[in-house]
Design an enzyme around this catalytic site. Structure first.
Site: not given
Ligand code: HH2
Length: 277
Positions: A222, A256
């Protein structure tokens, strides 16, 4: 025939932390957008993450990166369901990353193990969708919506406000019928927070972990890691692994992450050298 639910035991992890590997079936996620938009590639990636040691594979069909726009229900179902179904068939423990009750219900019917909602089950019908489901639940804090959340977020006391919000949502879930032992809390790093807010929440993980629910930390690749290292998304693996280890030390029980193999190795070494392996 209904697919048998996975073998993952509840309650949430007691001794060894769990690693939740990320599969984004999206064209626009911040770190891997487009790489796994094709369902067969997403399934392949999910199986690889499982083989690398992920306890759970988190499948999402809507990016939540700052500025992201919502995806219509049918489109999200079309992205996510074939992947969830195929992974469950391979006996992978699947978590579905969604804010929509319709997607929650469909993924539960397809045999997912966990529902992970960055919106903390605030959408109409979300609490009801979870009430009688026999799955784990991740409740995350977000201020605003992905489209607007990074526009000057402000808190009087970020730690207290995030903690109180999460406890309130956990109580609402319990009231809706979700057993306490199935609920995990997540401070939501990067969701309506500045670097200072994220650091304060990270340092407060021990107090959040003392509230009686397992804590999930999602900081992998992030912006916070980028701000602390000066690296673009592709160069944030080492910083993310360092943060994951410190999160475990601060009481997080679920991580995660994008880089599963590296995180699993780091946890194994850390635990062995501490005498906990
Ligand atoms: N962060 C993201 C998405 N889902 N769920 C939880 N519980 N906690 C988090 O910190 C979290 C999450 C964002 O990351 P990512 O899925 O890699 O990116 P994007 O939202 O752009 O798909």
């Amino acid at each position: 025939m209904r697919t048998p639910r996975s073998t993952l035991p509840f309650a949430w992890p007691a001794a060894q932390p769990w690693v939740m590997g990320i599969v984004n079936v999206t064209p626009d996620s911040f770190s891997d957008g487009g790489r796994f938009a094709d369902p067969s590639r997403a399934v392949e990636h999910g199986l690889r993450l499982r083989d690398e040691g992920a306890h759970l594979v988190d499948v999402g069909g809507e990016s939540t990166r700052p500025g992201a726009q919502p995806v219509p229900i049918q489109e999200e179902l079309d992205r996510v369901l074939p992947v969830v179904t195929a992974l469950v068939r391979e006996r992978v423990n699947v978590s579905v990353d969604t804010t929509k009750p319709e997607v929650m219900r469909a993924a539960i019917d397809a045999g997912c193990t966990v529902v992970n909602d960055v919106n903390a089950f605030r959408a109409e019908g979300a609490l009801e969708a979870m009430g009688c489901a026999n799955v784990g639940v991740v409740v995350m804090h977000m201020r605003g919506t992905p489209a607007t959340m990074q526009q000057a977020p402000h808190y009087e006391d970020v730690v207290v406000e995030v903690r109180d919000f999460l406890l309130g949502r956990a109580a609402a879930l319990e009231h809706a019928g979700v057993a306490r032992g199935r609920i995990a809390l997540d401070p939501g790093f990067g969701f309506g927070k500045t670097l200072e807010h994220n650091i304060a929440l990270f340092r407060a993980l021990p107090s959040l972990a003392s509230m009686g629910y397992p804590v999930l930390a999602g900081i992998s690749r992030k912006r916070t890691i980028g701000e602390l290292t000066g690296k673009p998304v592709g160069g944030r693996m080492a910083g993310s692994v360092a943060a994951a280890l410190l999160a475990v030390q601060n009481g997080a029980r679920i991580l995660r992450v994008h880089d599963v193999a590296e995180t699993v190795d780091a946890i194994s070494v850390w635990m062995a050298l501490r005498g906990e392996a």
